[in-house]
Design a protein around this motif. Structure first.
Motif, PDB file in Angstrom:
ATOM      1  N   ALA A 145      12.798 -93.051-158.314  1.00  0.00           N
ATOM      2  CA  ALA A 145      13.764 -92.893-157.380  1.00  0.00           C
ATOM      3  C   ALA A 145      13.270 -91.531-156.672  1.00  0.00           C
ATOM      4  O   ALA A 145      13.271 -91.347-155.557  1.00  0.00           O
ATOM      5  CB  ALA A 145      15.109 -92.786-157.835  1.00  0.00           C
ATOM      6  N   ALA A 146      12.985 -90.523-157.670  1.00  0.00           N
ATOM      7  CA  ALA A 146      12.575 -89.101-157.001  1.00  0.00           C
ATOM      8  C   ALA A 146      11.231 -89.078-156.340  1.00  0.00           C
ATOM      9  O   ALA A 146      11.119 -88.463-155.200  1.00  0.00           O
ATOM     10  CB  ALA A 146      12.601 -88.186-158.292  1.00  0.00           C
ATOM     11  N   LEU A 147      10.403 -90.117-156.833  1.00  0.00           N
ATOM     12  CA  LEU A 147       9.196 -90.306-156.357  1.00  0.00           C
ATOM     13  C   LEU A 147       9.283 -90.884-155.054  1.00  0.00           C
ATOM     14  O   LEU A 147       8.655 -90.507-154.181  1.00  0.00           O
ATOM     15  CB  LEU A 147       7.963 -91.020-157.328  1.00  0.00           C
ATOM     16  CG  LEU A 147       6.662 -91.107-156.909  1.00  0.00           C
ATOM     17  CD1 LEU A 147       6.137 -89.817-156.641  1.00  0.00           C
ATOM     18  CD2 LEU A 147       6.040 -92.198-157.718  1.00  0.00           C
ATOM     19  N   ALA A 148       9.936 -92.038-154.844  1.00  0.00           N
ATOM     20  CA  ALA A 148      10.435 -92.711-153.849  1.00  0.00           C
ATOM     21  C   ALA A 148      10.623 -91.837-152.623  1.00  0.00           C
ATOM     22  O   ALA A 148      10.420 -91.726-151.746  1.00  0.00           O
ATOM     23  CB  ALA A 148      10.977 -93.815-153.938  1.00  0.00           C
ATOM     24  N   ALA A 149      11.887 -90.817-152.994  1.00  0.00           N
ATOM     25  CA  ALA A 149      12.305 -89.939-152.102  1.00  0.00           C
ATOM     26  C   ALA A 149      11.345 -88.935-151.522  1.00  0.00           C
ATOM     27  O   ALA A 149      11.196 -88.716-150.303  1.00  0.00           O
ATOM     28  CB  ALA A 149      13.697 -89.174-152.693  1.00  0.00           C
ATOM     29  N   LYS A 150      10.625 -88.635-152.572  1.00  0.00           N
ATOM     30  CA  LYS A 150       9.394 -87.826-151.930  1.00  0.00           C
ATOM     31  C   LYS A 150       8.564 -88.141-151.409  1.00  0.00           C
ATOM     32  O   LYS A 150       7.918 -87.715-150.298  1.00  0.00           O
ATOM     33  CB  LYS A 150       8.914 -87.116-153.435  1.00  0.00           C
ATOM     34  CG  LYS A 150       7.718 -85.876-153.198  1.00  0.00           C
ATOM     35  CD  LYS A 150       7.266 -85.446-154.296  1.00  0.00           C
ATOM     36  CE  LYS A 150       6.241 -84.160-154.122  1.00  0.00           C
ATOM     37  NZ  LYS A 150       5.799 -83.865-155.660  1.00  0.00           N
ATOM     38  N   LEU A 151       8.073 -89.444-151.396  1.00  0.00           N
ATOM     39  CA  LEU A 151       7.189 -90.185-150.641  1.00  0.00           C
ATOM     40  C   LEU A 151       7.823 -90.575-149.142  1.00  0.00           C
ATOM     41  O   LEU A 151       7.033 -90.133-148.238  1.00  0.00           O
ATOM     42  CB  LEU A 151       6.596 -91.602-151.416  1.00  0.00           C
ATOM     43  CG  LEU A 151       5.892 -91.462-152.456  1.00  0.00           C
ATOM     44  CD1 LEU A 151       5.442 -92.751-153.046  1.00  0.00           C
ATOM     45  CD2 LEU A 151       4.353 -90.703-152.163  1.00  0.00           C
ATOM     46  N   ALA A 152       9.035 -90.812-149.318  1.00  0.00           N
ATOM     47  CA  ALA A 152       9.783 -91.139-147.996  1.00  0.00           C
ATOM     48  C   ALA A 152       9.856 -89.840-147.140  1.00  0.00           C
ATOM     49  O   ALA A 152       9.426 -89.968-145.868  1.00  0.00           O
ATOM     50  CB  ALA A 152      11.179 -91.552-148.201  1.00  0.00           C
ATOM     51  N   GLU A 153       9.976 -88.703-147.739  1.00  0.00           N
ATOM     52  CA  GLU A 153       9.953 -87.491-147.036  1.00  0.00           C
ATOM     53  C   GLU A 153       8.662 -87.130-146.637  1.00  0.00           C
ATOM     54  O   GLU A 153       8.627 -86.562-145.488  1.00  0.00           O
ATOM     55  CB  GLU A 153      10.697 -86.288-148.071  1.00  0.00           C
ATOM     56  CG  GLU A 153      10.867 -84.916-147.527  1.00  0.00           C
ATOM     57  CD  GLU A 153      11.157 -83.935-148.328  1.00  0.00           C
ATOM     58  OE1 GLU A 153      10.711 -83.097-148.441  1.00  0.00           O
ATOM     59  OE2 GLU A 153      12.392 -84.384-148.992  1.00  0.00           O
ATOM     60  N   ALA A 154       7.681 -87.386-147.345  1.00  0.00           N
ATOM     61  CA  ALA A 154       6.136 -87.022-147.128  1.00  0.00           C
ATOM     62  C   ALA A 154       6.029 -87.897-145.737  1.00  0.00           C
ATOM     63  O   ALA A 154       5.213 -87.431-144.776  1.00  0.00           O
ATOM     64  CB  ALA A 154       5.335 -86.961-147.935  1.00  0.00           C
ATOM     65  N   ALA A 155       6.242 -89.099-145.709  1.00  0.00           N
ATOM     66  CA  ALA A 155       6.143 -90.148-144.724  1.00  0.00           C
ATOM     67  C   ALA A 155       6.944 -89.625-143.290  1.00  0.00           C
ATOM     68  O   ALA A 155       6.250 -89.764-142.270  1.00  0.00           O
ATOM     69  CB  ALA A 155       6.464 -91.459-145.168  1.00  0.00           C
ATOM     70  N   LYS A 156       8.039 -89.371-143.471  1.00  0.00           N
ATOM     71  CA  LYS A 156       8.799 -88.738-142.313  1.00  0.00           C
ATOM     72  C   LYS A 156       7.896 -87.519-141.687  1.00  0.00           C
ATOM     73  O   LYS A 156       8.005 -87.252-140.510  1.00  0.00           O
ATOM     74  CB  LYS A 156       9.834 -88.464-142.784  1.00  0.00           C
ATOM     75  CG  LYS A 156      11.048 -89.550-142.832  1.00  0.00           C
ATOM     76  CD  LYS A 156      12.361 -89.125-143.076  1.00  0.00           C
ATOM     77  CE  LYS A 156      13.285 -90.380-143.532  1.00  0.00           C
ATOM     78  NZ  LYS A 156      14.577 -89.899-143.654  1.00  0.00           N
ATOM     79  N   ALA A 157       7.555 -86.402-142.649  1.00  0.00           N
ATOM     80  CA  ALA A 157       7.006 -85.427-142.067  1.00  0.00           C
ATOM     81  C   ALA A 157       5.551 -85.587-141.501  1.00  0.00           C
ATOM     82  O   ALA A 157       5.323 -85.078-140.437  1.00  0.00           O
ATOM     83  CB  ALA A 157       6.526 -84.527-143.286  1.00  0.00           C
ATOM     84  N   ALA A 158       4.691 -86.843-142.134  1.00  0.00           N
ATOM     85  CA  ALA A 158       3.662 -87.125-141.298  1.00  0.00           C
ATOM     86  C   ALA A 158       3.774 -87.746-140.043  1.00  0.00           C
ATOM     87  O   ALA A 158       3.085 -87.572-139.197  1.00  0.00           O
ATOM     88  CB  ALA A 158       2.854 -88.127-142.481  1.00  0.00           C
ATOM     89  N   GLU A 159       4.929 -88.643-139.985  1.00  0.00           N
ATOM     90  CA  GLU A 159       5.226 -89.288-138.749  1.00  0.00           C
ATOM     91  C   GLU A 159       5.613 -88.112-137.813  1.00  0.00           C
ATOM     92  O   GLU A 159       5.235 -88.305-136.654  1.00  0.00           O
ATOM     93  CB  GLU A 159       6.381 -90.038-138.752  1.00  0.00           C
ATOM     94  CG  GLU A 159       6.293 -91.465-139.518  1.00  0.00           C
ATOM     95  CD  GLU A 159       7.240 -92.307-139.647  1.00  0.00           C
ATOM     96  OE1 GLU A 159       8.244 -92.132-138.920  1.00  0.00           O
ATOM     97  OE2 GLU A 159       7.280 -93.185-140.639  1.00  0.00           O
ATOM     98  N   ALA A 160       6.429 -87.181-138.019  1.00  0.00           N
ATOM     99  CA  ALA A 160       6.803 -86.111-137.548  1.00  0.00           C
ATOM    100  C   ALA A 160       5.563 -85.193-136.953  1.00  0.00           C
ATOM    101  O   ALA A 160       5.297 -84.862-135.471  1.00  0.00           O
ATOM    102  CB  ALA A 160       7.588 -85.185-137.841  1.00  0.00           C
ATOM    103  N   ALA A 161       4.650 -85.142-137.857  1.00  0.00           N
ATOM    104  CA  ALA A 161       3.285 -84.051-137.313  1.00  0.00           C
ATOM    105  C   ALA A 161       2.686 -85.129-136.353  1.00  0.00           C
ATOM    106  O   ALA A 161       1.988 -84.649-135.526  1.00  0.00           O
ATOM    107  CB  ALA A 161       2.620 -84.028-138.767  1.00  0.00           C
ATOM    108  N   ALA A 162       2.383 -86.442-136.672  1.00  0.00           N
ATOM    109  CA  ALA A 162       1.744 -87.117-135.768  1.00  0.00           C
ATOM    110  C   ALA A 162       2.288 -87.374-134.514  1.00  0.00           C
ATOM    111  O   ALA A 162       1.623 -87.324-133.311  1.00  0.00           O
ATOM    112  CB  ALA A 162       1.717 -88.821-136.270  1.00  0.00           C
TER     113      ALA A 162
END
Length: 187
Positions: A145-162
């Motif tokens: 669950a912690a890894l999934a949350a971290k990956l989701a956060e990283a994906a959101k950050a990547a989307e925001a950066a894109a």
């Protein structure tokens, strides 16, 4: 000559292994003996005893005195009870057949108790293993669950950066035609 049934220590330091022997009472603990009756390994759970039953009964019958620990081992194996029954047969209290029946009954009860104790130990081991597996599963799920949350956060950050990069590129593209028009007007 006074004979003793006792334990002779063998094995390595911290991991003792004993031979059950008949020896002269004056001989050293690990020294000369008359006959080896069996072995005793206290390192296993439950302790392992291999014993020449008939020979042990014979030596008890002729008067060999067991030490306290040897007496305990022989009692648990039924040698002392068998000697007691043989004494009853000699005195005429009961017949050999009755003695055999009593001893067989005692052996059956002892085996039932041992089986129950072993089942209890096995059940406790199984329960402990199950609890440990459940605890490991909970930890694994928490980590996932912690890894999934971290990956989701990283994906959101990547989307925001894109999205920011796309906005900047769109802004640059919008500025480039305006600059080209200004250059053309200036010429």
């Amino acid at each position: 000559m006074s004979t003793k049934i006792r334990l002779a220590r063998h094995g390595k330091k911290g991991h003792a292994f004993y031979h059950i022997v008949v020896a002269d009472s004056r001989s050293p603990r690990d020294g000369r003996f008359i006959e080896k009756l069996g072995t005793y390994n206290p390192n296993t759970n439950p302790a392992t005893v291999e014993l020449n039953f008939e020979s042990a009964v014979k030596w008890i019958g002729v008067g060999a005195q067991p030490t306290d620990t040897a007496r305990s081992i022989l009692s648990k194996q039924g040698v002392m009870y068998r000697n007691h029954l043989n004494g009853g047969v000699k005195k005429g209290a009961f017949t050999e057949e009755v003695a055999e029946q009593k001893f067989a009954k005692w052996v059956a009860e002892k085996e039932a108790k041992a089986a129950a104790a072993k089942a209890a130990v096995d059940a406790a081991k199984a329960k402990t293993a199950k609890e440990r597996l459940e605890a490991e599963t909970k930890v694994k799920e928490a980590k996932a669950a912690a890894l999934a949350a971290k990956l989701a956060e990283a994906a959101k950050a990547a989307e925001a950066a894109a999205a920011e990069a796309a906005e900047e590129e769109a802004a640059e593209n919008a500025e480039a035609p305006a600059e080209a028009a200004e250059e053309a007007a200036a010429e």
